[in-house]
Design a protein around this motif. Structure first.
Motif, PDB file in Angstrom:
ATOM      1  N   GLN A 141       4.539  48.568  95.135  1.00 47.99           N
ATOM      2  CA  GLN A 141       3.756  48.481  96.334  1.00 47.99           C
ATOM      3  C   GLN A 141       3.544  47.111  96.589  1.00 47.99           C
ATOM      4  N   SER A 142       2.957  46.943  97.851  1.00 51.02           N
ATOM      5  CA  SER A 142       2.625  45.504  98.196  1.00 51.02           C
ATOM      6  C   SER A 142       1.629  44.933  97.390  1.00 51.02           C
ATOM      7  N   GLY A 143       1.655  43.644  97.041  1.00 50.43           N
ATOM      8  CA  GLY A 143       0.786  42.985  96.145  1.00 50.43           C
ATOM      9  C   GLY A 143       1.039  43.078  94.709  1.00 50.43           C
ATOM     10  N   THR A 144       2.237  44.125  94.249  1.00 52.49           N
ATOM     11  CA  THR A 144       2.310  44.282  92.979  1.00 52.49           C
ATOM     12  C   THR A 144       3.390  43.579  92.456  1.00 52.49           C
ATOM     13  N   LEU A 145       3.254  42.950  91.249  1.00 50.97           N
ATOM     14  CA  LEU A 145       4.125  42.082  90.452  1.00 50.97           C
ATOM     15  C   LEU A 145       4.964  42.791  89.660  1.00 50.97           C
ATOM     16  N   PRO A 146       6.360  42.493  89.539  1.00 46.92           N
ATOM     17  CA  PRO A 146       7.362  43.315  88.594  1.00 46.92           C
ATOM     18  C   PRO A 146       7.077  42.878  87.267  1.00 46.92           C
ATOM     19  N   SER A 147       7.367  43.845  86.204  1.00 43.92           N
ATOM     20  CA  SER A 147       7.460  43.521  84.847  1.00 43.92           C
ATOM     21  C   SER A 147       8.126  42.171  84.433  1.00 43.92           C
ATOM     22  N   GLY A 148       7.324  41.346  83.673  1.00 39.07           N
ATOM     23  CA  GLY A 148       8.124  40.162  83.408  1.00 39.07           C
ATOM     24  C   GLY A 148       7.527  38.649  84.061  1.00 39.07           C
ATOM     25  N   SER A 149       6.584  39.183  85.278  1.00 34.45           N
ATOM     26  CA  SER A 149       6.063  38.275  85.908  1.00 34.45           C
ATOM     27  C   SER A 149       4.800  37.667  84.919  1.00 34.45           C
ATOM     28  N   PHE A 150       4.510  36.326  85.906  1.00 32.74           N
ATOM     29  CA  PHE A 150       3.384  35.527  85.353  1.00 32.74           C
ATOM     30  C   PHE A 150       2.275  36.139  85.970  1.00 32.74           C
ATOM     31  N   PHE A 151       1.132  36.598  85.130  1.00 35.67           N
ATOM     32  CA  PHE A 151       0.072  37.043  85.808  1.00 35.67           C
ATOM     33  C   PHE A 151      -1.133  36.069  85.244  1.00 35.67           C
ATOM     34  N   SER A 152      -2.157  35.738  85.941  1.00 36.24           N
ATOM     35  CA  SER A 152      -3.160  34.784  85.652  1.00 36.24           C
ATOM     36  C   SER A 152      -4.110  35.686  85.275  1.00 36.24           C
ATOM     37  N   VAL A 153      -5.024  34.875  84.366  1.00 37.90           N
ATOM     38  CA  VAL A 153      -6.250  35.528  83.767  1.00 37.90           C
ATOM     39  C   VAL A 153      -7.054  36.169  84.522  1.00 37.90           C
ATOM     40  N   GLY A 154      -7.448  37.482  84.182  1.00 44.52           N
ATOM     41  CA  GLY A 154      -8.264  38.552  85.160  1.00 44.52           C
ATOM     42  C   GLY A 154      -7.789  39.770  85.405  1.00 44.52           C
ATOM     43  N   LEU A 155      -8.234  40.577  86.157  1.00 42.28           N
ATOM     44  CA  LEU A 155      -7.845  41.930  86.406  1.00 42.28           C
ATOM     45  C   LEU A 155      -6.776  42.029  87.341  1.00 42.28           C
ATOM     46  N   HIS A 156      -5.599  42.946  87.245  1.00 44.55           N
ATOM     47  CA  HIS A 156      -4.519  43.143  87.988  1.00 44.55           C
ATOM     48  C   HIS A 156      -4.089  44.737  88.323  1.00 44.55           C
ATOM     49  N   THR A 157      -4.527  45.326  89.455  1.00 43.62           N
ATOM     50  CA  THR A 157      -4.142  46.554  89.656  1.00 43.62           C
ATOM     51  C   THR A 157      -2.484  46.646  90.127  1.00 43.62           C
TER      52      THR A 157
END
Length: 186
Positions: free
Chosen positions: A20-36
């Motif tokens: 869905q919009s705003g969702t990053l695929p597996s293997g992506s860079f995620f910054s520190v914090g909460l991601h839904t």
């Protein structure tokens, strides 16, 4: 961050999974914090979705290095030394770490004789801390200056064998402090 995609089933076939919009695929860079993360399963015009949370936590301590200990003489004619050091700057795996001096004096300060500890601390955005310290020893290596009265030539006249002599004051100065003035001869 790698995560396992959810599975989807339908009694009439295999649904298509989509982010869905705003969702990053597996293997992506995620910054520190909460991601839904929200994914949808679609088959024959019907869909269902699910969400899960990813929390990225910074658990790596920041790093900081202080200069080596310093031993320095007082500046000429005064009881302090101008001490210059490379101000430590902390490093962290995440941006935003702040370095502060928590004890001692700033670089390029006039510092009195004795031993002084300088401490710097780095705090990262996760609240993790590291510190370093070094010691500055300031010594008074400048000798005091003594001033004696001028030489005197006195003549004994008549039947006298000795004279009472009064001479000028002996003084001493030092860049820090004269602690005693002692006659060592005569």
């Amino acid at each position: 961050v790698n995560y396992t995609l959810p599975s989807a089933t339908d009694n009439c076939g295999t649904p298509t999974l989509s982010l869905q919009s705003g969702t990053l695929p597996s293997g992506s860079f995620f910054s520190v914090g909460l991601h839904t993360e929200t994914l949808a399963a679609t088959f024959a015009g019907r869909s269902d979705s699910c969400s899960f949370n990813l929390t990225v936590v910074d658990s790596e301590l920041p790093r900081i290095s202080c200069p080596a200990n310093v031993t320095q003489s007082t500046d000429s004619g005064i009881c302090t030394a101008t001490v210059v050091y490379n101000t430590p700057v902390g490093l962290d795996n995440c941006a935003g770490a702040v370095t502060t001096r928590t004890a001692g004096f700033v670089s390029n300060s006039g510092v009195g004789t004795g031993s002084h500890t300088v401490t710097h601390e780095v705090v990262d955005t996760a609240g993790l801390r590291a510190e370093c310290s070094f010691t500055v020893q300031v010594n008074d290596d400048e000798a005091p200056l003594i001033t004696c009265p001028d030489n005197m030539l006195l003549n004994v006249t008549g039947s006298l064998c000795n004279l009472t002599v009064e001479f000028g004051e002996v003084t001493a100065t030092d860049n820090c402090q004269v602690t005693s003035l002692v006659r060592t001869d005569g």
